[in-house]
Design a protein around this motif. Structure first.
Motif, short mmCIF file in Angstrom:
data_model
loop_
_atom_site.label_atom_id
_atom_site.label_comp_id
_atom_site.label_asym_id
_atom_site.label_seq_id
_atom_site.Cartn_x
_atom_site.Cartn_y
_atom_site.Cartn_z
N SER A 165 -6.50 -0.52 -7.23
CA SER A 165 -6.25 0.30 -6.14
C SER A 165 -7.33 1.27 -5.58
O SER A 165 -8.05 1.09 -4.59
CB SER A 165 -5.00 1.21 -6.37
N SER A 475 -0.99 -4.13 -8.04
CA SER A 475 0.15 -3.50 -7.62
C SER A 475 1.33 -4.23 -8.25
O SER A 475 2.47 -3.67 -8.81
CB SER A 475 0.55 -3.41 -6.13
N ARG A 495 5.40 1.77 -6.15
CA ARG A 495 4.83 1.06 -5.00
C ARG A 495 4.37 2.32 -3.99
O ARG A 495 3.24 2.02 -3.19
CB ARG A 495 5.66 0.09 -4.37
N TYR A 498 1.46 3.84 -5.25
CA TYR A 498 0.44 3.01 -5.22
C TYR A 498 -0.55 3.20 -4.01
O TYR A 498 -1.67 3.12 -3.91
CB TYR A 498 0.87 1.69 -5.55
#
Length: 558
Positions: A165, A475, A495, A498
């Protein structure tokens, strides 16, 4: 934060950066290659048939097709490592580093075959009806080592941010700003929305997107690379020759490059190989566990193709672009990075044989180099240092035309305190001519082809697609690890966090996160290698059973 960063550097030095780590990584791959009688060669043709869906049945359980699982796993591995990682390996290890990336990929094909097979075999169906798998499941369900499984899962979550990420969007945002002039937070905002729309839809939407993006991004990048390679076709043979002749001797000094020993090229080549194809890390098995298959070995076959595509094809193209264009030995005007820079006592010259030898020993961590770090003060007038008895090394080259400033346009006049070879004031900006590395080096190389300066757009677009798809895949790895740790209810909060981290990293300094990820990657890799080695006999039995069953069901297939 500086102290924590130094602690992570020390930890990484004892783990992934240690001399023993490449031998462990290659050793496990070598062992399974011999133990399973070179499956990466014997089963390659069969793997190509399996990935096309030739042997699929509607009754098979899973969330994705073989090809979609492969595309998702590839989207996680084909990323900044293929663009910047290869360039970094060559810039610090020379052509020899590419050879060791190939070796990591070759033996990694077998390692991935094993880890994917075992992870698929012990996958589970979650509360929401989707599949969850990965090394944490075979560690728990087969080895009865829950503590090891938890350690691996926690490291996977950390790596999802540190690998998938934060640094990915940071690279994208910087590339978009330098190429097109877009503000980083604008890039981060748009891509964060797109990322949310993709990953909130779960593995089926992720697989649908990656199965389209991966072939597209590979085609764009390969076309751009071939445009450089054929433009410099006369340099291809010497480049290949350098890769092989330097493999066991190290790379000699060339141009501004001060040379790399065998040990240094070996260590960096293997490390960059792992970062690129992730063979042995245990991340890709999480994606492959979603595939529709009743035979885990069949999905293991598919995974053999992954390091081949990622490293043998794409990384080789990047390496040949860099080597054939010659930019890896050329100095360019650049802003020096603290992580790639050191200030030495005394004035060194590339034209002096003794100076080059001393710097070679210093940069390759050899003894009796006689090089000392600068401690004291430098006095700058209009950006130029008054003193002459110092040398700045940046990106393993002697820097030239050095200037000190506070911004790109404002030169600095005043005293600069240097401690242990680094400016104490981190706001001091140092620029000049030196070798460059990572994505910047690849960008320079892509401008030496048929597309000229427009080649840099291919790198920017490739970096955008590669890095964004990596963020998508990781993810999924992270949310499967969260399911193992805290259950299905933890997926949505993960999520959201993230995506938020993804946006923040578009305009923030992620250096600390990179360092944390470097440690987390090894914490994933070592338990996984240990686990698959313990299950070596089961793996061999599984392969034998697979072929017995396959030959009965498909007697006309070879």
């Amino acid at each position: 934060m500086d102290a924590f960063g130094q602690f992570l550097d020390s930890l990484d030095g004892m783990l992934g950066g240690a001399d023993w780590f490449p031998y462990v990584l290659l050793g496990v791959g070598l062992f399974f290659t011999i133990y399973l009688k070179f499956p990466q060669i014997r089963y390659f043709k069969h793997a190509c048939k399996v990935v096309t869906g030739k042997f699929d049945k509607k009754s098979h359980e899973g969330d994705t097709t073989h090809f979609q699982a492969l595309a998702t796993a590839l989207s996680g591995t084909v990323g900044t490592g293929n663009i910047g990682g290869v360039a970094l390996a060559i810039s610090i290890g020379g052509p020899a580093a590419l050879f060791w990336m190939w070796m990591t990929a070759f033996f990694g094909m077998t390692t991935k075959f094993v880890e994917v097979t075992l992870s698929h075999k012990y996958r589970v169906k979650t509360d929401d009806g989707t599949m969850a798998g990965g090394p944490m499941y075979y560690m728990d369900r087969r080895l009865n080592m829950k503590w090891l499984a938890v350690l691996f899962a926690v490291a996977t979550v950390i790596s999802s941010f540190g690998t998938g990420s934060l640094p990915q969007i940071n690279n994208i945002a910087q590339g978009m700003e330098s190429t097109f002039g877009f503000e980083p937070w604008h890039t981060g905002g748009v891509l964060s929305i797109l990322l949310a729309l993709v990953i909130l839809g779960g593995i089926k939407r992720i697989a649908a997107i990656t199965s389209r993006v991966v072939p597209l991004m590979a085609a764009v990048y390969i076309i751009g690379a071939l445009a450089v390679i054929f433009y410099n076709i006369e340099n291809i043979a010497p480049s290949f020759a350098a890769v092989f002749t330097d493999a066991f001797s190290g790379s000699a000094a060339a141009g501004g490059f001060l040379g790399a020993s065998f040990a240094y090229a070996f260590n960096r080549g293997v490390n960059r190989g792992l970062f690129s194809n992730e063979a042995g890390q245990g991340s890709a098995p999480i994606a492959h566990a979603s595939a529709k298959a009743d035979e885990p070995v069949s999905e293991g076959m598919v995974s053999i193709l992954e390091p081949f595509i990622d490293t043998i094809i794409i990384c080789t193209l990047t390496g040949l672009v860099i080597l054939s264009s010659g930019v890896w030995t050329e100095k360019f005007e650049t802003q020096f990075e603290r992580s790639s820079m050191v200030i030495l006592q005394g004035q060194y010259s590339e034209d002096n044989e003794q100076d080059r030898l001393a710097l070679y020993k210093y940069l390759n961590d050899e003894k009796d180099h006689g090089v000392e770090l600068f401690n004291g003060e430098l006095h700058s007038i209009q950006g130029k240092a008054v003193e002459k008895e110092f040398t700045i090394i940046h990106s393993r080259s002697i820097a030239e035309d050095v200037r000190f400033g506070l911004t790109e346009k404002h030169v600095y006049t005043g005293t600069i305190e240097i401690k242990d070879g680094m400016p104490v004031d981190k706001d001091i900006m140092i620029t000049g001519k030196s070798l460059v590395h990572s994505a910047e080096l690849t960008t320079k190389a892509f401008s030496r082809g048929f597309f000229g300066e427009n080649g840099k757009y291919i790198v920017s677009i490739g970096l955008l697609l590669f890095a964004f798809s990596t963020a998508i895949a990781w993810s999924y790895y992270g949310d499967r690890a969260m399911i193992y740790l805290l259950g299905s209810k933890s997926v949505m909060p993960y999520r959201v966090f993230y995506v938020a981290g993804f946006f923040w990293a578009s305009f923030a300094d992620t250096t600390l996160v990179w360092k944390l990820a470097a440690v987390a990657i090894v914490v994933m890799t070592l338990p996984n290698l240990f686990g698959i080695f313990l299950l070596r006999k089961e793996m061999k039995e599984s392969v034998t059973e697979y072929w017995d069953k396959f030959n009965k069901e498909h007697p006309n297939e070879k």
